[in-house]
Design an enzyme around this catalytic site. Structure first.
Site: not given
Length: 233
Positions: A107, A210, A212
């Site tokens: 990001c 993302h 994560e």
């Protein structure tokens, strides 16, 4: 013992504190690495030892990149910046690339990598890049928001062995002009660049989505992290 991965800290302006989303740690730990959250400082003497301690570096999301770094004035639509993070992370990016150590940028990280290489950013996608895709999705973030095409022979296409993949999307800035020497590895169906790599490096990859927020052991993340951590060894 797995490779030690230096992780850029997140910064909370309201609380004047550093923190980290556990998903970043999980991405590394559950795929065989050892995450190490770095201090937030511009003191190069404090930062330099981590270039030896860490085998690779993960650049996290967060505040907007300062538009001055890519030659533009800050517009009202631009969000908060962290000049300390900008200076610290640019230092690490330059040194990591110079030493040809592995680098994974997520990001904000992919945006900063593009700026480091002379590229520019959209300061605010909703007002500067008209699209039917909402790139700033609402929670929960562990679901596909849109698809991305992986150009033939690009790093992601080689790693994932597919021509497209579904990604989440939680950003209001994005890559406008591609930086020098970078290669596009993923493109949103609306034409926005979603992934870049530095082909001349051992492993330098940035993704706009993302990982994560997804389960750390999804197939795509396993392939992505396996390649990153293998390069770190």
């Amino acid at each position: 013992m797995g490779p030690i991965i230096g992780v850029m800290p997140l910064y909370d302006e309201d609380r004047d504190s550093i923190w980290l989303l556990p998903g970043y740690q999980d991405l590394i730990e559950q795929n065989g690495g050892i995450p190490l959250i770095l201090p937030l400082t511009t003191n190069k003497e404090t930062l330099r030892p981590f270039l030896s301690i860490c085998s690779g570096f993960l650049f996290t999301g967060g505040q907007d990149v300062d538009p001055a770094l890519y030659g533009e004035e800050k517009q009202p639509v631009c969000g908060p910046q962290s000049l300390t993070r900008d200076e610290m992370e640019l230092f690490f990016m330059k040194e990591v690339i110079a030493e040809d150590k592995p680098l994974l940028a997520i990001c904000r990280g992919v945006q900063l990598l593009n700026v480091l290489c002379g590229g520019t950013l959209y300061q605010d996608l909703p007002s500067e890049y008209k699209s039917k895709i909402d790139h700033h999705m609402k929670a929960p973030y562990d679901q596909v928001q849109h698809k991305g095409d992986l150009p033939e022979d690009s790093l992601l296409q080689q790693l994932l062995q597919r021509d497209e993949m579904g990604v989440n999307s939680y950003h209001h800035q994005g890559i406008k002009d591609l930086g020098a020497g970078l290669e596009v590895t993923a493109i949103s169906t609306d034409g926005l660049i979603e992934g870049i790599s530095l082909p001349d490096a051992e492993f330098v990859l940035g993704v706009q989505w993302h990982p994560e927020f997804f389960n750390a052991v999804t197939v795509e993340n396993q392939a992505l992290m396996a390649a990153f951590l293998a390069a770190c060894k």
